[in-house]
Design a protein around this motif. Sequence first.
Motif, PDB file in Angstrom:
ATOM      1  N   ALA A  78      26.293 -40.027  16.099  1.00  0.00           N
ATOM      2  CA  ALA A  78      25.358 -40.044  14.980  1.00  0.00           C
ATOM      3  C   ALA A  78      25.884 -39.266  13.787  1.00  0.00           C
ATOM      4  N   ALA A  79      26.739 -38.291  14.033  1.00  0.00           N
ATOM      5  CA  ALA A  79      27.334 -37.494  12.970  1.00  0.00           C
ATOM      6  C   ALA A  79      28.682 -36.987  13.467  1.00  0.00           C
ATOM      7  N   GLY A 129      17.266 -39.248   9.104  1.00  0.00           N
ATOM      8  CA  GLY A 129      17.882 -40.534   9.398  1.00  0.00           C
ATOM      9  C   GLY A 129      19.218 -40.753   8.730  1.00  0.00           C
ATOM     10  N   LEU A 130      19.888 -39.666   8.347  1.00  0.00           N
ATOM     11  CA  LEU A 130      21.185 -39.755   7.696  1.00  0.00           C
ATOM     12  C   LEU A 130      22.275 -39.302   8.646  1.00  0.00           C
ATOM     13  N   ALA A 155      19.397 -34.382   0.496  1.00  0.00           N
ATOM     14  CA  ALA A 155      18.037 -34.342  -0.043  1.00  0.00           C
ATOM     15  C   ALA A 155      17.837 -35.431  -1.097  1.00  0.00           C
ATOM     16  N   LEU A 156      18.858 -35.655  -1.917  1.00  0.00           N
ATOM     17  CA  LEU A 156      18.784 -36.722  -2.912  1.00  0.00           C
ATOM     18  C   LEU A 156      18.588 -38.077  -2.239  1.00  0.00           C
ATOM     19  N   ALA A 157      19.335 -38.295  -1.151  1.00  0.00           N
ATOM     20  CA  ALA A 157      19.225 -39.556  -0.422  1.00  0.00           C
ATOM     21  C   ALA A 157      17.833 -39.736   0.167  1.00  0.00           C
ATOM     22  N   ALA A 204      27.708 -42.309  -2.862  1.00  0.00           N
ATOM     23  CA  ALA A 204      27.942 -41.462  -1.683  1.00  0.00           C
ATOM     24  C   ALA A 204      27.910 -42.293  -0.419  1.00  0.00           C
ATOM     25  N   ALA A 205      27.002 -43.258  -0.336  1.00  0.00           N
ATOM     26  CA  ALA A 205      26.923 -44.129   0.829  1.00  0.00           C
ATOM     27  C   ALA A 205      28.192 -44.970   0.945  1.00  0.00           C
ATOM     28  N   ARG A 206      28.706 -45.451  -0.185  1.00  0.00           N
ATOM     29  CA  ARG A 206      29.939 -46.254  -0.147  1.00  0.00           C
ATOM     30  C   ARG A 206      31.126 -45.421   0.316  1.00  0.00           C
ATOM     31  N   ARG A 207      31.108 -44.129   0.004  1.00  0.00           N
ATOM     32  CA  ARG A 207      32.198 -43.239   0.411  1.00  0.00           C
ATOM     33  C   ARG A 207      32.014 -42.678   1.823  1.00  0.00           C
ATOM     34  N   GLY A 208      30.895 -42.983   2.445  1.00  0.00           N
ATOM     35  CA  GLY A 208      30.655 -42.493   3.797  1.00  0.00           C
ATOM     36  C   GLY A 208      30.124 -41.082   3.860  1.00  0.00           C
ATOM     37  N   LEU A 209      29.637 -40.551   2.740  1.00  0.00           N
ATOM     38  CA  LEU A 209      29.115 -39.181   2.728  1.00  0.00           C
ATOM     39  C   LEU A 209      27.690 -39.110   3.261  1.00  0.00           C
ATOM     40  N   VAL A 210      26.954 -40.208   3.108  1.00  0.00           N
ATOM     41  CA  VAL A 210      25.616 -40.312   3.684  1.00  0.00           C
ATOM     42  C   VAL A 210      25.443 -41.727   4.210  1.00  0.00           C
ATOM     43  N   MET A 211      24.502 -41.888   5.117  1.00  0.00           N
ATOM     44  CA  MET A 211      24.144 -43.221   5.590  1.00  0.00           C
ATOM     45  C   MET A 211      22.691 -43.473   5.257  1.00  0.00           C
TER      46      MET A 211
END
Length: 208
Positions: A92-93, A114-115, A156-158, A200-207
């Motif tokens: 998961a992480a 959920g990230l 938190a932004l996500a 960030a999602a495209r870079r894999g920093l968050v899901m």
Amino acid sequence: MATLALYAADAAGREKLAALAWDAGCRILGHAETPHALVRLMEHGAVDAILALLPQGGELSAWLAERRAPFIAIARSPDPGAMRAALAAGAAALLGPGAGADELRLALEALKHGLSIVPAALGAAPMREDRSFARDIEPASSGDSLTPRELEVLAALADGASNKAIARRLGISFHTAKFHVAAILDKLDADSRTEAVAEAARRGLVML
């Protein structure tokens, strides 16, 4: 306080995980060295996550087969191939080999929303060779890696948090939260909070 089960094949690995968990202020349910032992351990109580040290070789799908709680995997080396395999197998992480208490707390906080947290290095070019896994991930720009605190703000932004909500969640001032948000937008070359989260999602920093 998060409750963790520790999972590593060797005693030294379990000691490393225990030290990391204690430093992060977590409660430890127990430790296991095999999938079967992990199953038995999980019968003794509920945990928020399983903190696991990646095995040296072996079948990861079997290693991650028992998923009664999300896995937070610690890489033994910065090898991108092994780390991608762990994520593909169901972690998961994922934290790098030098991860500390701040990174573990950040991963646990991300799981609540959920990230998923992955090392920024996985956005580098070698990851793009695995098109089935990283089709939409772009490499991060050199020198633009986010700090642990900025990753917390990004999570938190996500989650759609405002600057005031970020400040309350992280125990920082409103102006500090605003500063971190501005730094994240600058590093991700984004014009808005929504664009920063998408990048960030495209870079894999968050899901998401």
